[in-house]
Scaffold this motif. Structure first.
Motif, short mmCIF file in Angstrom:
data_model
loop_
_atom_site.label_atom_id
_atom_site.label_comp_id
_atom_site.label_asym_id
_atom_site.label_seq_id
_atom_site.Cartn_x
_atom_site.Cartn_y
_atom_site.Cartn_z
N MET A 1 24.42 80.33 86.11
CA MET A 1 25.14 81.04 85.06
C MET A 1 24.85 80.33 83.74
SD MET A 1 29.29 81.68 84.72
CE MET A 1 29.45 82.27 86.36
N ASP A 2 24.32 81.08 82.76
CA ASP A 2 24.03 80.45 81.47
C ASP A 2 25.30 80.36 80.62
OD1 ASP A 2 24.43 82.96 80.34
OD2 ASP A 2 22.40 83.20 79.60
N LYS A 3 25.18 79.73 79.46
CA LYS A 3 26.38 79.48 78.64
C LYS A 3 27.02 80.77 78.14
CE LYS A 3 23.99 78.79 74.25
NZ LYS A 3 23.83 77.93 73.11
N HIS A 4 26.21 81.80 77.87
CA HIS A 4 26.78 83.06 77.40
C HIS A 4 27.58 83.76 78.50
CE1 HIS A 4 23.36 82.65 74.46
NE2 HIS A 4 24.42 82.76 73.67
N GLU A 5 27.04 83.74 79.71
CA GLU A 5 27.77 84.35 80.83
C GLU A 5 29.07 83.60 81.11
OE1 GLU A 5 24.90 84.19 83.95
OE2 GLU A 5 23.99 86.10 83.39
N LYS A 6 29.01 82.28 81.03
CA LYS A 6 30.20 81.47 81.28
C LYS A 6 31.28 81.75 80.23
CE LYS A 6 31.67 76.73 82.05
NZ LYS A 6 31.27 75.33 82.11
N LEU A 7 30.87 81.84 78.96
CA LEU A 7 31.82 82.12 77.89
C LEU A 7 32.40 83.52 78.04
CD1 LEU A 7 33.24 81.32 75.29
CD2 LEU A 7 31.23 82.11 74.03
N LEU A 8 31.56 84.49 78.38
CA LEU A 8 32.05 85.85 78.58
C LEU A 8 33.06 85.89 79.72
CD1 LEU A 8 31.94 88.83 77.82
CD2 LEU A 8 29.99 89.07 79.37
N TRP A 9 32.79 85.19 80.82
CA TRP A 9 33.72 85.13 81.94
C TRP A 9 35.05 84.50 81.50
CZ3 TRP A 9 36.46 81.41 84.51
CH2 TRP A 9 37.08 81.82 85.67
N THR A 10 34.97 83.44 80.70
CA THR A 10 36.17 82.77 80.20
C THR A 10 37.01 83.72 79.36
OG1 THR A 10 35.03 80.64 80.17
CG2 THR A 10 37.02 80.82 78.85
N ILE A 11 36.36 84.48 78.49
CA ILE A 11 37.08 85.42 77.63
C ILE A 11 37.71 86.54 78.47
CG2 ILE A 11 36.79 87.18 75.85
CD1 ILE A 11 34.59 85.33 74.68
N LEU A 12 36.93 87.12 79.36
CA LEU A 12 37.43 88.24 80.16
C LEU A 12 38.52 87.82 81.14
CD1 LEU A 12 34.12 90.18 80.83
CD2 LEU A 12 35.92 90.71 79.17
N SER A 13 38.51 86.57 81.58
CA SER A 13 39.55 86.10 82.50
C SER A 13 40.89 85.95 81.80
CB SER A 13 39.14 84.78 83.15
OG SER A 13 39.17 83.73 82.21
N GLY A 14 40.87 85.69 80.47
CA GLY A 14 42.10 85.59 79.70
C GLY A 14 42.84 84.27 79.83
N TYR A 15 42.24 83.28 80.49
CA TYR A 15 42.92 82.01 80.70
C TYR A 15 42.78 81.04 79.53
CZ TYR A 15 43.45 83.43 85.54
OH TYR A 15 43.79 84.11 86.68
N SER A 16 41.72 81.12 78.76
CA SER A 16 41.46 80.10 77.74
C SER A 16 41.18 80.71 76.38
CB SER A 16 40.28 79.22 78.17
OG SER A 16 40.54 78.57 79.37
N ASP A 17 41.85 81.76 76.02
CA ASP A 17 41.57 82.42 74.74
C ASP A 17 41.71 81.49 73.54
OD1 ASP A 17 41.03 84.73 76.06
OD2 ASP A 17 42.93 85.69 75.60
N ALA A 18 42.66 80.58 73.57
CA ALA A 18 42.90 79.70 72.42
C ALA A 18 41.87 78.58 72.34
CB ALA A 18 44.29 79.09 72.52
N ASN A 19 41.08 78.38 73.38
CA ASN A 19 40.12 77.27 73.40
C ASN A 19 38.69 77.71 73.16
OD1 ASN A 19 42.17 75.44 74.00
ND2 ASN A 19 42.01 75.88 76.17
N ILE A 20 38.49 78.88 72.60
CA ILE A 20 37.15 79.39 72.34
C ILE A 20 36.82 79.16 70.87
CG2 ILE A 20 35.70 81.44 72.32
CD1 ILE A 20 37.56 82.50 74.58
#
Length: 52
Positions: A1-20
């Motif tokens: 998983m590249d960095k863009h896919e990881k970031l997209l997963w983080t955003i879509l999961s909704g767990y770390s919105d404040a840490n982006i």
């Protein structure tokens, strides 16, 4: 998983919105095919087929 896919997963999961980081979000949107327009401090992203 590249960095863009990881970031997209983080955003879509909704767990770390404040840490982006804003710069990471901008890079992701550009990677996804959005065009960026800057007016002063406002960054406007647009892509054909995506409504406001």
């Amino acid at each position: 998983m590249d960095k863009h896919e990881k970031l997209l997963w983080t955003i879509l999961s909704g767990y770390s919105d404040a840490n982006i980081a804003f710069e990471e979000l901008c890079q992701l949107l550009l990677h996804l095919g959005f065009e960026e327009r800057v007016r002063g401090s406002h960054h406007i992203f647009s892509r054909e087929g995506v409504e406001e």
